[in-house]
Motif scaffolding. Structure first.
Motif: not given
Length: 244
Positions: A12-15, A32-35, A52-58, A86-91
């Motif tokens: 879900k964090t990739c969405m 969309g999703f991150h590969v 308009s916008k691309v918004i991360t789920h996480h 890039n959500i590596d630091d957040a995780l």
């Protein structure tokens, strides 16, 4: 083999939710999703309107879209967005409580990219028929204040070749709904089975009356290779088939 709840938690964090502004001045949502490496995969028709916008789920933050790549074959409904995902630091800085009371880093439970399978078109038989599939997307839910990430479980019912288009589709038992378009279909074995792109309907029937279509991963690999965008976890031999 992970259960579907574990797959949901992992990916879900990739969405991302993709918002476009239609000619009716209404906001339309797709998925969309991150590969990996900032690459977002979606269906081409999701970005047909003005992006308009691309918004991360996480993190619920808005991504910067640097480039858009559409598949050169108009019959292949796929697109890539190069972004600053890039959500590596957040995780790394987040912990989650497991049910047994042991706190563990989020990186052990969540992923920042969905791994692409190795089932190329010529290799697909009926082995995956009746296997379980997890679909993720942002369908419109009446009376909801905003689009929310929605999960659906189904099975592969069949694998078909369309009259139009060069690649096979997995027919999945989940009801077809707008807003799932561009989202991932994740195999029970933990890899990307394909991308949700189509509802196969007869004549002018409603979208929900059709079969849910998931395009295979080979055209996605073609598109990635054409722009030299190699995600992590791609087997060298498979990648070489598209870059040699």
């Amino acid at each position: 083999m992970a259960n579907q709840r574990e797959l949901y938690d992992r990916y879900k964090t990739c969405m991302v939710r993709i918002e476009t502004l239609g000619p009716d001045d209404q906001i339309h949502s797709g998925a969309g999703f991150h590969v990996g490496n900032g690459i977002i995969v979606t269906a081409q028709h999701v970005i047909d309107y003005s992006l308009s916008k691309v918004i991360t789920h996480h993190l619920h933050n808005e991504l910067e879209v640097r480039k858009i790549h559409r598949h050169p074959n108009d019959l292949v409904d796929l697109a890539l967005l190069e972004t600053n995902f890039n959500i590596d630091d957040a995780l790394k800085n987040t912990t989650y409580m497991y049910t047994d009371g042991v706190r563990q880093p989020a990186t052990e439970r969540h992923s920042t990219s969905i791994p692409i399978g190795g089932h190329l078109d010529d290799w697909i038989g009926d082995e995956l028929v009746l296997s379980e599939v997890l679909l993720l997307g942002y369908p419109r839910i009446p009376l909801s204040r905003e689009p929310v990430l929605t999960a659906a479980l189904g099975h592969v019912n069949a694998i078909i070749d369309r009259y139009l288009g060069p690649h096979p589709f997995f027919i999945v038992s989940c009801m077809a709904r707008g807003g799932f378009s561009g989202g991932p279909a994740i195999s029970e074995y933990g890899f990307l089975l394909g991308v949700i792109t189509s509802s196969f309907v007869a004549d002018d029937q409603e979208l929900e009356l059709g079969f849910n279509g998931v395009i295979s991963i080979e055209p996605l690999l073609e598109l990635l290779a054409a722009h030299q965008l190699r995600p992590p976890n791609i087997d060298d031999e498979i990648w070489g088939l598209f870059t040699s």
